[in-house]
Design an enzyme around this catalytic site. Sequence first.
Site, PDB file in Angstrom:
ATOM      1  N   GLU A 188       0.797  -1.306  -0.130  1.00 22.75           N
ATOM      2  CA  GLU A 188      -0.080  -0.037  -0.007  1.00 22.75           C
ATOM      3  C   GLU A 188       0.635   1.306  -0.014  1.00 22.75           C
ATOM      4  O   GLU A 188       1.838   1.444   0.673  1.00 22.75           O
ATOM      5  CB  GLU A 188      -0.881  -0.233   1.114  1.00 22.75           C
ATOM      6  CG  GLU A 188      -1.444   1.210   1.700  1.00 22.75           C
ATOM      7  CD  GLU A 188      -2.052   1.475   3.013  1.00 22.75           C
ATOM      8  OE1 GLU A 188      -2.281   2.271   3.636  1.00 22.75           O
ATOM      9  OE2 GLU A 188      -2.272   0.163   3.775  1.00 22.75           O
ATOM     10  N   LYS A 201      -9.715  -2.482   9.063  1.00 21.88           N
ATOM     11  CA  LYS A 201      -8.801  -2.139   9.594  1.00 21.88           C
ATOM     12  C   LYS A 201      -8.795  -1.483  10.882  1.00 21.88           C
ATOM     13  O   LYS A 201      -9.437  -0.422  10.833  1.00 21.88           O
ATOM     14  CB  LYS A 201      -7.960  -1.059   8.791  1.00 21.88           C
ATOM     15  CG  LYS A 201      -6.840  -0.023   9.016  1.00 21.88           C
ATOM     16  CD  LYS A 201      -6.447   0.968   8.038  1.00 21.88           C
ATOM     17  CE  LYS A 201      -5.569   2.021   8.711  1.00 21.88           C
ATOM     18  NZ  LYS A 201      -5.313   2.854   7.589  1.00 21.88           N
TER      19      LYS A 201
END
Length: 215
Positions: A38, A127
């Site tokens: 990411e 998350k």
Amino acid sequence: MEKHIKKHPVIAILRGITPEDVVEIALCLYAHGIRVIEVPLNSPQAIKSIEKLVNALPDDCLIGAGTVFNIEQIIQIENVGGKLIVSPHCDPDLIQYCQSKKLHVIAGVATPTEAILAYQAGARWLKLFPAQTYGFSHVKALKSVLPNDVHIIPVGGVSQNNVLQWLSSGASALGFGSSLYQSNDSLDETTAKVIKLNKVLNITPNTNINKQWQT
């Protein structure tokens, strides 16, 4: 998403990476087994970095962006081939857009209310952020009330020193930021960090991949 973290449970968060350094660092992480990378959008020229990764890394590496706030940003990521969308918050519209485009979405949550809202919008990977604020027991508490197909990914304060505790608490994967890469880290520094991580996790990289990367 599950197939990408099956052999290595870490998502590499390359905050602060530049387009000049991103491929070298990412290939190092890939060679050591990491398959999800990411680039946070508050990194310099993040979209350009994502585009370079999409073009440089093998197809079995899931690449995308973090710190995503809106659909306009998602469209930019889509346009360069990014398939992973990670947000620090829970936005049902963002989640549903990703679902409609068959993108991998990880929604940021902290409380059961946010987690259930994200789940109802279609997110299955959540998350937990900032993880260090809530601790290991919070993962267990969330999982006790959420459906069985929910996966929790702690992010924030996760390191080589506590990775096993997070996994034993019920985390499906872990987001590694500065403990794996921080802005201006050299290739040698990143290599040392990922080797230490793999030692803790008892993961041995594919030596053929390593040799291919080094040539």
